[in-house]
Design a protein around this motif. Structure first.
Motif, PDB file in Angstrom:
ATOM      1  N   LEU A 130       0.741  -1.269   0.023  1.00  0.00           N
ATOM      2  CA  LEU A 130       0.001  -0.037  -0.020  1.00  0.00           C
ATOM      3  C   LEU A 130       0.904   1.238  -0.029  1.00  0.00           C
ATOM      4  O   LEU A 130       0.524   2.177  -0.739  1.00  0.00           O
ATOM      5  CB  LEU A 130      -1.031   0.038   1.096  1.00  0.00           C
ATOM      6  CG  LEU A 130      -2.179  -0.937   1.490  1.00  0.00           C
ATOM      7  CD1 LEU A 130      -2.879  -0.360   2.560  1.00  0.00           C
ATOM      8  CD2 LEU A 130      -2.875  -0.593   0.000  1.00  0.00           C
ATOM      9  N   PHE A 131       1.978   1.185   0.755  1.00  0.00           N
ATOM     10  CA  PHE A 131       2.960   2.341   1.124  1.00  0.00           C
ATOM     11  C   PHE A 131       3.431   2.876  -0.363  1.00  0.00           C
ATOM     12  O   PHE A 131       3.465   3.969  -0.675  1.00  0.00           O
ATOM     13  CB  PHE A 131       3.765   1.963   2.003  1.00  0.00           C
ATOM     14  CG  PHE A 131       4.801   3.098   2.409  1.00  0.00           C
ATOM     15  CD1 PHE A 131       4.463   4.182   2.949  1.00  0.00           C
ATOM     16  CD2 PHE A 131       6.060   3.051   1.844  1.00  0.00           C
ATOM     17  CE1 PHE A 131       5.160   5.364   3.353  1.00  0.00           C
ATOM     18  CE2 PHE A 131       6.849   4.151   2.289  1.00  0.00           C
ATOM     19  CZ  PHE A 131       6.434   5.202   2.935  1.00  0.00           C
ATOM     20  N   PHE A 132       3.823   1.624  -1.112  1.00  0.00           N
ATOM     21  CA  PHE A 132       4.712   2.042  -2.458  1.00  0.00           C
ATOM     22  C   PHE A 132       3.592   1.961  -3.589  1.00  0.00           C
ATOM     23  O   PHE A 132       3.781   2.046  -4.539  1.00  0.00           O
ATOM     24  CB  PHE A 132       5.490   0.965  -2.812  1.00  0.00           C
ATOM     25  CG  PHE A 132       6.930   0.850  -1.735  1.00  0.00           C
ATOM     26  CD1 PHE A 132       7.728   2.253  -1.943  1.00  0.00           C
ATOM     27  CD2 PHE A 132       6.927   0.235  -0.654  1.00  0.00           C
ATOM     28  CE1 PHE A 132       8.833   2.319  -1.066  1.00  0.00           C
ATOM     29  CE2 PHE A 132       8.140   0.323   0.235  1.00  0.00           C
ATOM     30  CZ  PHE A 132       9.000   1.285  -0.115  1.00  0.00           C
ATOM     31  N   SER A 189      -0.233  -3.694 -10.260  1.00  0.00           N
ATOM     32  CA  SER A 189       0.938  -3.097 -10.002  1.00  0.00           C
ATOM     33  C   SER A 189       1.903  -3.901  -9.440  1.00  0.00           C
ATOM     34  O   SER A 189       2.434  -4.300  -8.502  1.00  0.00           O
ATOM     35  CB  SER A 189       1.007  -1.873  -9.035  1.00  0.00           C
ATOM     36  OG  SER A 189       2.226  -1.273  -8.907  1.00  0.00           O
ATOM     37  N   LEU A 190       2.978  -4.369 -10.622  1.00  0.00           N
ATOM     38  CA  LEU A 190       3.993  -5.379 -10.242  1.00  0.00           C
ATOM     39  C   LEU A 190       4.786  -4.750  -9.410  1.00  0.00           C
ATOM     40  O   LEU A 190       5.519  -5.385  -8.528  1.00  0.00           O
ATOM     41  CB  LEU A 190       4.672  -5.798 -11.757  1.00  0.00           C
ATOM     42  CG  LEU A 190       5.742  -6.799 -11.556  1.00  0.00           C
ATOM     43  CD1 LEU A 190       5.278  -8.095 -10.806  1.00  0.00           C
ATOM     44  CD2 LEU A 190       6.323  -7.225 -12.961  1.00  0.00           C
ATOM     45  N   ASP A 191       5.354  -3.371  -9.907  1.00  0.00           N
ATOM     46  CA  ASP A 191       6.711  -2.888  -9.037  1.00  0.00           C
ATOM     47  C   ASP A 191       6.131  -2.740  -7.642  1.00  0.00           C
ATOM     48  O   ASP A 191       7.028  -3.035  -6.569  1.00  0.00           O
ATOM     49  CB  ASP A 191       6.713  -1.233  -9.461  1.00  0.00           C
ATOM     50  CG  ASP A 191       7.393  -1.401 -10.832  1.00  0.00           C
ATOM     51  OD1 ASP A 191       7.630  -2.705 -11.486  1.00  0.00           O
ATOM     52  OD2 ASP A 191       7.659  -0.427 -11.435  1.00  0.00           O
ATOM     53  N   ALA A 192       4.983  -2.202  -7.213  1.00  0.00           N
ATOM     54  CA  ALA A 192       4.522  -2.017  -5.971  1.00  0.00           C
ATOM     55  C   ALA A 192       4.591  -3.374  -5.024  1.00  0.00           C
ATOM     56  O   ALA A 192       5.237  -3.369  -3.984  1.00  0.00           O
ATOM     57  CB  ALA A 192       3.147  -1.477  -5.635  1.00  0.00           C
ATOM     58  N   LEU A 193       4.159  -4.200  -5.689  1.00  0.00           N
ATOM     59  CA  LEU A 193       4.076  -5.708  -5.166  1.00  0.00           C
ATOM     60  C   LEU A 193       5.404  -6.226  -4.728  1.00  0.00           C
ATOM     61  O   LEU A 193       5.686  -6.617  -3.705  1.00  0.00           O
ATOM     62  CB  LEU A 193       3.215  -6.641  -6.268  1.00  0.00           C
ATOM     63  CG  LEU A 193       2.999  -8.070  -5.579  1.00  0.00           C
ATOM     64  CD1 LEU A 193       2.046  -7.869  -4.352  1.00  0.00           C
ATOM     65  CD2 LEU A 193       2.278  -8.622  -6.632  1.00  0.00           C
ATOM     66  N   ILE A 194       6.239  -6.174  -5.818  1.00  0.00           N
ATOM     67  CA  ILE A 194       7.628  -6.635  -5.466  1.00  0.00           C
ATOM     68  C   ILE A 194       8.462  -5.868  -4.519  1.00  0.00           C
ATOM     69  O   ILE A 194       9.046  -6.397  -3.659  1.00  0.00           O
ATOM     70  CB  ILE A 194       8.617  -6.733  -6.826  1.00  0.00           C
ATOM     71  CG1 ILE A 194       7.941  -7.814  -7.953  1.00  0.00           C
ATOM     72  CG2 ILE A 194       9.991  -7.094  -6.416  1.00  0.00           C
ATOM     73  CD1 ILE A 194       8.801  -7.954  -9.110  1.00  0.00           C
TER      74      ILE A 194
ATOM     75  N   PRO B  86      10.430   1.925   6.853  1.00  0.00           N
ATOM     76  CA  PRO B  86       9.652   2.460   5.495  1.00  0.00           C
ATOM     77  C   PRO B  86      10.887   3.308   4.771  1.00  0.00           C
ATOM     78  O   PRO B  86      10.435   3.788   3.790  1.00  0.00           O
ATOM     79  CB  PRO B  86       8.549   3.309   6.279  1.00  0.00           C
ATOM     80  CG  PRO B  86       8.502   2.733   7.634  1.00  0.00           C
ATOM     81  CD  PRO B  86       9.855   2.301   8.178  1.00  0.00           C
ATOM     82  N   LEU B  87      11.811   3.933   5.519  1.00  0.00           N
ATOM     83  CA  LEU B  87      12.612   4.893   4.763  1.00  0.00           C
ATOM     84  C   LEU B  87      13.515   4.353   4.094  1.00  0.00           C
ATOM     85  O   LEU B  87      14.104   4.926   3.196  1.00  0.00           O
ATOM     86  CB  LEU B  87      12.907   6.129   5.919  1.00  0.00           C
ATOM     87  CG  LEU B  87      12.085   6.952   6.332  1.00  0.00           C
ATOM     88  CD1 LEU B  87      12.668   7.778   7.453  1.00  0.00           C
ATOM     89  CD2 LEU B  87      11.186   7.681   5.585  1.00  0.00           C
ATOM     90  N   VAL B  88      13.858   2.974   4.358  1.00  0.00           N
ATOM     91  CA  VAL B  88      14.926   2.508   3.624  1.00  0.00           C
ATOM     92  C   VAL B  88      14.474   2.429   2.290  1.00  0.00           C
ATOM     93  O   VAL B  88      13.597   2.212   2.034  1.00  0.00           O
ATOM     94  CB  VAL B  88      15.199   0.969   4.131  1.00  0.00           C
ATOM     95  CG1 VAL B  88      16.246   0.360   3.411  1.00  0.00           C
ATOM     96  CG2 VAL B  88      15.684   1.026   5.552  1.00  0.00           C
ATOM     97  N   PRO B  89      15.536   2.987   1.259  1.00  0.00           N
ATOM     98  CA  PRO B  89      15.282   3.101  -0.237  1.00  0.00           C
ATOM     99  C   PRO B  89      15.053   1.804  -0.905  1.00  0.00           C
ATOM    100  O   PRO B  89      15.938   1.425  -1.910  1.00  0.00           O
ATOM    101  CB  PRO B  89      16.365   4.365  -0.518  1.00  0.00           C
ATOM    102  CG  PRO B  89      17.546   3.833   0.081  1.00  0.00           C
ATOM    103  CD  PRO B  89      16.813   3.271   1.473  1.00  0.00           C
ATOM    104  N   GLY B  90      14.196   0.935  -0.690  1.00  0.00           N
ATOM    105  CA  GLY B  90      13.789  -0.210  -1.198  1.00  0.00           C
ATOM    106  C   GLY B  90      13.629   0.078  -2.690  1.00  0.00           C
ATOM    107  O   GLY B  90      14.002  -0.696  -3.470  1.00  0.00           O
ATOM    108  N   GLY B  91      12.601   0.899  -2.948  1.00  0.00           N
ATOM    109  CA  GLY B  91      12.225   1.171  -4.040  1.00  0.00           C
ATOM    110  C   GLY B  91      13.469   1.740  -5.299  1.00  0.00           C
ATOM    111  O   GLY B  91      13.438   0.932  -6.321  1.00  0.00           O
ATOM    112  N   GLY B  92      14.370   2.486  -4.748  1.00  0.00           N
ATOM    113  CA  GLY B  92      15.509   2.757  -5.314  1.00  0.00           C
ATOM    114  C   GLY B  92      16.302   1.736  -5.655  1.00  0.00           C
ATOM    115  O   GLY B  92      16.840   1.396  -6.970  1.00  0.00           O
ATOM    116  N   MET B  93      16.541   0.617  -4.871  1.00  0.00           N
ATOM    117  CA  MET B  93      17.417  -0.334  -5.065  1.00  0.00           C
ATOM    118  C   MET B  93      16.759  -1.471  -6.146  1.00  0.00           C
ATOM    119  O   MET B  93      17.555  -1.877  -6.960  1.00  0.00           O
ATOM    120  CB  MET B  93      17.582  -1.173  -3.677  1.00  0.00           C
ATOM    121  CG  MET B  93      18.240  -0.576  -2.723  1.00  0.00           C
ATOM    122  SD  MET B  93      18.748  -1.398  -1.314  1.00  0.00           S
ATOM    123  CE  MET B  93      17.498  -2.613  -0.730  1.00  0.00           C
TER     124      MET B  93
END
Lengths: 256, 140
Positions: A130-132, A189-194, B86-93
């Motif tokens: 949800l957060f992403f 949403s594949l990205d958010a899930l992964i 939550p702040l760890v940049p997991g998205g960026g990685m």
């Protein structure tokens, strides 16, 4: 007031070992060991703690005794750190035997059971999806994947599987399941899930401790834990990378 | 944004259980983490710079963690580890990895360095705040 100093050394080192295995910072382990030794009648106490071992020497009754403990497992159990910390501060009012009994009692306390851990993993992955920016269907998929990989990583950890491979394996499984859910149209949403599910494997403890250890002057541990965090991050990225490139190579539907 | 914060809160509870935090401390740790995400989101909307947002959020949650730890007489890490997640940049990685397997090296470098910057800002925020705290504690 005469104590058996060998037993004192054993108890202090045992407390230190429990703390370090539960993921406490270096300065906390060193302080706790010295505090226990001084409270129970040692004239001098010094300890050097590394992420992989504890060295303690006390001077008592005119002779010096020392002990080395090798630390092999490293986990995270904040409740245990908290309890030992409190116990060591109360140690002035307890005899050494009472102290050791309470310490053993703390060591026997079990963390949450596997089923609860799986539920927590599901909740964590779902929340982060949800957060992403995931939608409700993504949340449901994340609950399934999160529970599954938390279960997997717990079991692999119990079997003492090398942690680098365990993390890669779990992250690969995450990506595989996420792709399957995405291709069958369950998750949009594949990205958010992964990303949401991978957050379960992210090295939060190593990062926090690397910062706190470096800051309190324990540079060797700071470096070690920094490197550990970096390696875990690579392991986390490796799994999905492999799965997704294989998926493309084997001619699956395009993912991006 | 509200949905994001609810997500962060739920995730925090999950992580708190994984880290074996109990009862009141679990709730406090989860709320601290949600506060960190709130600061991050607010700064992102007003200013738009991710590195700055990360830094301010880290400062905020570290401040709250130190205060809570003193109030509840428990190690700071109880709140800090949980709130930091939550702040760890997991998205960026993840996007760095994605760019690498797409063969887009320039993109990978760009995102990778940005991610490192975010992680650095996070570390700096925590380091600064806790250094300030240990200094002021020694004085008093």
């Amino acid at each position: 007031m005469t104590h058996d100093f060998d037993q004192l050394l054993q108890s202090a080192a045992y407390a230190g070992q429990l703390l370090l295995e539960s993921g406490a910072e270096i300065y906390r382990v060193e302080d706790t060991i010295c505090r226990i030794c001084l409270n129970y009648g040692a004239q001098e106490a010094s300890s050097i703690v590394l992420p992989t071992g504890i060295f303690v020497t006390i001077v008592a009754g005119g002779r010096s005794v020392s002990k080395i403990v090798r630390i092999k497992s490293r986990g995270l159990d904040i409740d245990r750190i908290d309890r030992i910390n409190t116990l060591s501060r109360q140690s002035r009012t307890l005899t050494l035997d009472e102290f050791l009994t309470q310490l053993r009692a703390i060591a026997r306390l079990h963390p949450y059971s596997l089923s609860r851990r799986i539920a927590a993993g599901a909740l964590g992955a779902g929340g982060f999806t949800l957060f992403f920016g995931g939608q409700f269907p993504d949340l449901c998929c994340a609950l399934v994947i999160g529970g599954l990989i938390e279960g997997c990583s717990s079991i692999l950890e119990q079997r003492q599987f090398p942690s680098f491979f365990a993390i890669s394996l779990c992250s690969a499984l995450t990506a595989l399941l996420a792709i399957v859910f995405n291709q069958t149209g369950l998750a949009s949403s594949l990205d958010a899930l992964i990303i949401g599910c991978l957050m379960l494997l992210v090295p939060g403890l190593a990062i926090t401790n690397a910062i706190r250890d470096s800051l309190s002057g324990d540079l060797i541990s700071g470096m070690t834990r920094g490197v550990e965090a970096f390696l875990i991050a690579i392991a986390v990225a490796l799994g999905p990378g492999l799965v997704m490139s294989l998926w493309m190579m084997l001619g699956g539907n395009p993912l991006w | 944004m509200v949905i994001k914060l609810i997500g962060a809160f739920l995730a925090e509870i999950g992580f708190g259980i994984l880290f074996n935090i109990h009862d009141r401390k679990l709730l406090a740790a989860a709320l601290t983490g949600t506060l960190g995400s709130l600061i991050y989101e607010l700064v992102m909307q007003v200013h738009g710079g991710e590195v700055l947002a990360m830094f301010l959020a880290a400062c905020g949650l570290c401040l709250v963690s130190e205060l809570l730890a003193r109030r509840m007489k428990t190690p700071v890490t109880t709140f800090l580890i949980c709130a930091l997640i939550p702040l760890v940049p997991g998205g960026g990685m993840y996007y760095t990895m994605l760019a690498i397997i797409q063969g887009n090296t320039m993109n990978a470098l760009e995102i990778g360095i940005h991610t490192l910057g975010c992680a650095g800002a996070l570390a700096l925020g925590i380091a600064l705040t806790s250094a300030f705290f240990s200094f002021s504690m020694k004085k008093s």
